[in-house]
Design a protein around this motif. Structure first.
Motif, PDB file in Angstrom:
ATOM      1  N   ALA A 171       0.746  -0.835  -0.540  1.00  0.00           N
ATOM      2  CA  ALA A 171       0.037  -0.206  -0.068  1.00  0.00           C
ATOM      3  C   ALA A 171       0.900   1.224   0.084  1.00  0.00           C
ATOM      4  O   ALA A 171       0.564   2.441  -0.723  1.00  0.00           O
ATOM      5  N   THR A 172       1.987   1.004   1.166  1.00  0.00           N
ATOM      6  CA  THR A 172       3.022   2.527   0.672  1.00  0.00           C
ATOM      7  C   THR A 172       3.470   2.601  -0.215  1.00  0.00           C
ATOM      8  O   THR A 172       3.595   3.670  -1.539  1.00  0.00           O
ATOM      9  N   LEU A 173       3.783   1.837  -1.032  1.00  0.00           N
ATOM     10  CA  LEU A 173       4.757   1.861  -2.369  1.00  0.00           C
ATOM     11  C   LEU A 173       3.413   2.123  -3.500  1.00  0.00           C
ATOM     12  O   LEU A 173       4.042   3.233  -4.627  1.00  0.00           O
ATOM     13  N   ALA A 174       2.242   1.913  -3.587  1.00  0.00           N
ATOM     14  CA  ALA A 174       1.399   2.323  -4.544  1.00  0.00           C
ATOM     15  C   ALA A 174       1.138   3.719  -4.541  1.00  0.00           C
ATOM     16  O   ALA A 174       0.628   4.486  -5.656  1.00  0.00           O
ATOM     17  N   CYS A 175       1.205   4.258  -2.995  1.00  0.00           N
ATOM     18  CA  CYS A 175       0.878   5.544  -2.978  1.00  0.00           C
ATOM     19  C   CYS A 175       1.606   6.288  -2.890  1.00  0.00           C
ATOM     20  O   CYS A 175       1.461   7.264  -3.633  1.00  0.00           O
ATOM     21  N   GLY A 176       2.989   5.708  -3.444  1.00  0.00           N
ATOM     22  CA  GLY A 176       3.945   6.495  -3.770  1.00  0.00           C
ATOM     23  C   GLY A 176       4.171   6.596  -5.645  1.00  0.00           C
ATOM     24  O   GLY A 176       3.726   7.770  -6.250  1.00  0.00           O
ATOM     25  N   VAL A 177       3.491   5.950  -5.678  1.00  0.00           N
ATOM     26  CA  VAL A 177       2.828   6.140  -7.728  1.00  0.00           C
ATOM     27  C   VAL A 177       1.584   6.805  -7.406  1.00  0.00           C
ATOM     28  O   VAL A 177       2.172   7.728  -8.519  1.00  0.00           O
ATOM     29  N   ARG A 178       0.823   6.505  -6.904  1.00  0.00           N
ATOM     30  CA  ARG A 178      -0.310   7.572  -7.245  1.00  0.00           C
ATOM     31  C   ARG A 178      -0.232   9.098  -7.126  1.00  0.00           C
ATOM     32  O   ARG A 178      -0.074   9.897  -7.804  1.00  0.00           O
ATOM     33  N   VAL A 179       0.814   9.115  -6.380  1.00  0.00           N
ATOM     34  CA  VAL A 179       1.722  10.587  -5.685  1.00  0.00           C
ATOM     35  C   VAL A 179       2.146  11.252  -6.713  1.00  0.00           C
ATOM     36  O   VAL A 179       2.265  12.499  -6.879  1.00  0.00           O
ATOM     37  N   ARG A 180       2.948  10.342  -7.043  1.00  0.00           N
ATOM     38  CA  ARG A 180       4.225  10.389  -8.809  1.00  0.00           C
ATOM     39  C   ARG A 180       3.384  11.111  -9.257  1.00  0.00           C
ATOM     40  O   ARG A 180       3.346  12.255 -10.354  1.00  0.00           O
ATOM     41  N   GLY A 181       2.154   9.933 -10.223  1.00  0.00           N
ATOM     42  CA  GLY A 181       1.474  10.318 -10.809  1.00  0.00           C
ATOM     43  C   GLY A 181       0.310  11.876 -11.224  1.00  0.00           C
ATOM     44  O   GLY A 181       0.781  12.506 -12.039  1.00  0.00           O
ATOM     45  N   GLU A 182      -0.007  12.219 -10.015  1.00  0.00           N
ATOM     46  CA  GLU A 182      -0.301  12.904  -9.547  1.00  0.00           C
ATOM     47  C   GLU A 182      -0.262  14.476  -9.630  1.00  0.00           C
ATOM     48  O   GLU A 182      -0.198  15.277 -10.412  1.00  0.00           O
ATOM     49  N   ASN A 183       1.818  14.237  -8.982  1.00  0.00           N
ATOM     50  CA  ASN A 183       2.748  15.755  -9.548  1.00  0.00           C
ATOM     51  C   ASN A 183       2.754  15.547 -11.024  1.00  0.00           C
ATOM     52  O   ASN A 183       2.768  16.734 -11.485  1.00  0.00           O
ATOM     53  N   ARG A 184       2.333  15.046 -11.631  1.00  0.00           N
ATOM     54  CA  ARG A 184       2.692  14.987 -12.977  1.00  0.00           C
ATOM     55  C   ARG A 184       2.154  15.832 -13.588  1.00  0.00           C
ATOM     56  O   ARG A 184       1.347  16.053 -14.846  1.00  0.00           O
ATOM     57  N   ALA A 185       1.016  14.886 -13.967  1.00  0.00           N
ATOM     58  CA  ALA A 185      -0.844  15.517 -14.061  1.00  0.00           C
ATOM     59  C   ALA A 185      -0.700  16.878 -13.703  1.00  0.00           C
ATOM     60  O   ALA A 185      -1.278  17.989 -14.524  1.00  0.00           O
ATOM     61  N   LEU A 186      -0.314  17.587 -12.163  1.00  0.00           N
ATOM     62  CA  LEU A 186      -0.565  18.784 -11.965  1.00  0.00           C
ATOM     63  C   LEU A 186       0.906  19.694 -12.333  1.00  0.00           C
ATOM     64  O   LEU A 186       0.179  20.584 -13.120  1.00  0.00           O
ATOM     65  N   ALA A 233     -14.099  21.309 -24.367  1.00  0.00           N
ATOM     66  CA  ALA A 233     -14.949  19.523 -24.047  1.00  0.00           C
ATOM     67  C   ALA A 233     -14.029  18.979 -23.384  1.00  0.00           C
ATOM     68  O   ALA A 233     -14.234  18.453 -22.122  1.00  0.00           O
ATOM     69  N   ASP A 234     -12.768  18.967 -23.899  1.00  0.00           N
ATOM     70  CA  ASP A 234     -11.854  18.055 -23.067  1.00  0.00           C
ATOM     71  C   ASP A 234     -11.809  19.105 -20.870  1.00  0.00           C
ATOM     72  O   ASP A 234     -10.342  18.855 -21.697  1.00  0.00           O
ATOM     73  N   ALA A 235     -11.785  17.440 -20.212  1.00  0.00           N
ATOM     74  CA  ALA A 235     -11.872  18.836 -18.797  1.00  0.00           C
ATOM     75  C   ALA A 235     -10.771  18.789 -18.897  1.00  0.00           C
ATOM     76  O   ALA A 235      -9.774  19.695 -18.095  1.00  0.00           O
ATOM     77  N   GLY A 236      -9.938  17.811 -18.628  1.00  0.00           N
ATOM     78  CA  GLY A 236      -8.503  18.058 -18.795  1.00  0.00           C
ATOM     79  C   GLY A 236      -8.200  18.403 -19.199  1.00  0.00           C
ATOM     80  O   GLY A 236      -5.825  18.705 -19.482  1.00  0.00           O
ATOM     81  N   ALA A 237      -7.854  19.110 -21.186  1.00  0.00           N
ATOM     82  CA  ALA A 237      -6.345  19.370 -21.965  1.00  0.00           C
ATOM     83  C   ALA A 237      -7.114  20.461 -21.491  1.00  0.00           C
ATOM     84  O   ALA A 237      -5.852  21.152 -21.898  1.00  0.00           O
ATOM     85  N   ARG A 238      -7.866  21.541 -20.772  1.00  0.00           N
ATOM     86  CA  ARG A 238      -7.767  22.995 -20.093  1.00  0.00           C
ATOM     87  C   ARG A 238      -7.196  23.631 -22.067  1.00  0.00           C
ATOM     88  O   ARG A 238      -7.441  25.237 -20.832  1.00  0.00           O
ATOM     89  N   VAL A 239      -7.271  23.693 -22.594  1.00  0.00           N
ATOM     90  CA  VAL A 239      -6.931  23.979 -24.040  1.00  0.00           C
ATOM     91  C   VAL A 239      -7.318  23.969 -24.656  1.00  0.00           C
ATOM     92  O   VAL A 239      -6.743  22.475 -25.368  1.00  0.00           O
ATOM     93  N   GLY A 240      -8.202  24.309 -25.449  1.00  0.00           N
ATOM     94  CA  GLY A 240      -8.381  23.874 -27.529  1.00  0.00           C
ATOM     95  C   GLY A 240      -7.986  24.802 -28.740  1.00  0.00           C
ATOM     96  O   GLY A 240      -7.517  25.983 -28.459  1.00  0.00           O
ATOM     97  N   GLY A 241      -9.613  25.089 -29.856  1.00  0.00           N
ATOM     98  CA  GLY A 241      -9.517  26.078 -30.899  1.00  0.00           C
ATOM     99  C   GLY A 241      -9.521  26.901 -31.174  1.00  0.00           C
ATOM    100  O   GLY A 241      -9.822  27.384 -31.430  1.00  0.00           O
TER     101      GLY A 241
END
Length: 393
Positions: A93-108, A141-149
Motif C-alpha cells: 500500500a505504501t509503494l502504491a501510494c508513492g506511485v499515485r502521488v508521483r502520477g498526481e504530481n506529474r498531472a499537476l 470539451a476535454d476537461a483535462g486538456a484546459r486549452v483547445g481551438g
C-alpha cells in the motif's frame, strides 16, 4: 474534497476503519476473527493520504493486529500467516501510494504547462480595456486538456478597438497552434492597420500561410480552417469616413460618417453576434463570408458591415459549444429565447459579466455538463461616458 476549514481530514476514514475492525473483532467469538481485515486500512490510506500517512497506517495496522490477535489468549489466534498478510499489505500500500502521488504530481505539472499555454494563447484581458467592457468564458470539451481551438482577444489601437472571436476546425495541439498564429496576426494588424477590411485580409493571408506550412510538414491537418467574427469600435465617433469599404452597410449616422453608436463587423462563416440589451435580444444582420482559409472558393472582397448599436446593448459572441449544445432528448440549446427571458426578468443581465455567466450556466445546465465541443462565450460593450471609447494601449 477531504478538507475541513482548509485542513486535511484524509486520515479520518482509515482511522475509523481501523478502530471499527478492532472493535468488531473484540465482540466475535469462536474461530470467527476479522482482525486480518485490518489489511484494508493501509489500502484505503494509499488512495486518499500521502506516502507518510500511508506508512503510518501500515505500522498502526501491524501493531494493532499483533496486540489484538494476542490480547485474548483463550480466543482463536489467526497467527503468523495473517501477520505476514497484514505486513505485506502495508508495504504494498505504501509503494502504491508513492506511485499515485508521483502520477498526481506529474498531472499537476502538465496542468501548469497547459495553463501557461492557455495564458499565452488566450492572454488575460482587463475587464475594461480600450473603451470596452468585456467578459469571457472558455471551457474545453476535454476537461483535462484546459486549452483547445477556440480563441478571442481585444486589441486597442490608434484606429479604434478591435475584437476577434473564433473557432479553429478540429481539436488538439494543431488547433491550438493555428489559434496562436491567428491571434498573433490580429494583435499586430489590429493595432497598425487603419481599415478593418485590411485586418480581415491579413487574417486570411495568415491562415493560408499557416496551412502551407503544415502541409509542407506533411501533417494531416493541412486543410484546417477557422470561423471567426471580427469587430471594430471606431476610436473617434465623429471621424469622417474616408473610403472605407462598406458593402452591407447599415449606418445609423448616415453615409460618410461613423455614427456614435456604430460597430463594424466582418464574419468568417461564424454565427453572427447577438445584441443584448434591456429592450431584448436581436441578431446583428451580418451575412456572407467564408471561414478563414477558404477564400479560394469565393475571392470576392471582404464585406465590412457597419451597424447601429445602442449604448446599453452588449454584443454576445459564442462558438459551437453553445449553439450545438444538446439536452438528453437531442434538442439544441435555445440561446436567444433563454436570453430574452433572462433580460426580461432582470435588465442588468445584459451587463457583460452577468451575460457571459448566464450563457455559461445555461449551456451547462441544458447539456447536463457534457460538452461536445470547446465552448467560448464572449460579451463586450462600450464603456459609457464621454471619451470612454478612446483606446488606451
Amino acid at each position: 474534497m477531504l478538507q475541513v476549514r482548509g485542513r486535511s481530514v484524509a486520515w479520518v476514514p482509515p482511522l475509523l476503519l481501523l478502530i471499527a475492525i478492532a472493535a468488531i473483532d473484540y465482540h466475535t467469538t469462536g474461530e470467527f476473527r476479522i482482525i486480518s481485515w485490518i489489511v484494508l486500512v493501509p489500502g484505503i490510506a494509499a488512495a486518499i493520504c500521502g506516502v507518510p500517512g500511508t506508512a503510518v497506517f501500515a505500522v498502526l495496522s501491524i501493531g494493532t493486529f499483533t496486540i489484538v490477535d494476542h490480547g485474548w489468549p483463550h480466543e482463536f489466534q489467526t497467527g503468523v500467516p495473517d501477520f505476514i498478510l497484514v505486513a505485506t499489505g502495508g508495504v504494498l500500500a505504501t509503494l502504491a501510494c508513492g506511485v499515485r502521488v508521483r502520477g498526481e504530481n506529474r498531472a499537476l505539472h502538465m496542468r501548469d504547462v497547459a495553463d501557461t499555454v492557455r495564458r499565452t494563447v488566450l492572454r488575460p484581458l482587463p475587464p475594461s480595456w480600450g473603451g470596452l467592457e468585456n467578459a469571457g468564458v472558455y471551457l474545453t470539451a476535454d476537461a483535462g486538456a484546459r486549452v483547445g481551438g477556440d480563441f478571442y482577444d481585444i486589441q486597442p489601437g490608434p484606429y479604434g478597438t478591435r475584437v476577434l472571436v473564433g473557432d479553429v476546425q478540429g481539436k488538439g495541439l494543431g488547433a491550438v497552434e493555428t489559434a496562436a498564429a491567428l491571434l498573433g496576426t490580429f494583435r499586430e494588424a489590429g493595432y497598425y492597420e487603419p481599415e478593418l477590411a485590411t485586418v480581415a485580409e491579413r487574417l486570411e493571408e495568415r491562415m493560408l500561410r499557416h496551412r502551407s506550412y503544415t502541409a509542407a510538414l506533411g501533417r494531416a491537418d493541412g486543410d484546417r480552417f477557422a470561423t471567426a467574427v471580427l469587430l471594430g469600435f471606431p476610436a473617434d465617433a465623429d471621424q469622417p469616413d474616408t473610403g472605407r469599404p462598406d458593402t452591407g452597410r447599415a449606418d445609423a449616422a448616415g453615409p460618410g460618417t461613423v455614427g456614435p453608436g456604430t460597430v463594424e463587423a466582418v464574419v468568417f462563416g461564424h454565427e453572427p453576434p447577438l445584441a443584448v440589451g434591456p429592450a431584448g435580444v436581436r441578431p446583428l444582420p451580418v451575412t456572407g463570408g467564408l471561414p478563414l482559409g477558404l477564400r479560394e472558393l469565393d475571392p470576392a472582397p471582404v464585406r465590412v458591415h457597419r451597424l447601429p448599436l445602442a449604448a446599453d446593448e452588449t454584443l454576445l459572441l459564442v462558438t459551437d459549444g453553445v449553439t450545438e449544445a444538446r439536452d438528453a432528448g437531442g434538442a439544441f440549446y435555445p440561446l436567444v429565447e433563454e436570453l430574452a427571458r433572462t433580460v426580461a426578468r432582470d435588465p442588468r443581465a445584459a451587463e457583460p459579466a452577468r451575460l457571459a455567466a448566464a450563457v455559461r450556466d445555461g449551456t451547462l445546465r441544458h447539456s447536463g455538463g457534457h460538452l461536445n465541443d470547446d465552448t467560448t462565450v464572449f460579451a463586450v460593450r462600450r464603456i459609457r461616458g464621454p471619451g470612454a471609447n478612446a483606446p488606451k494601449g
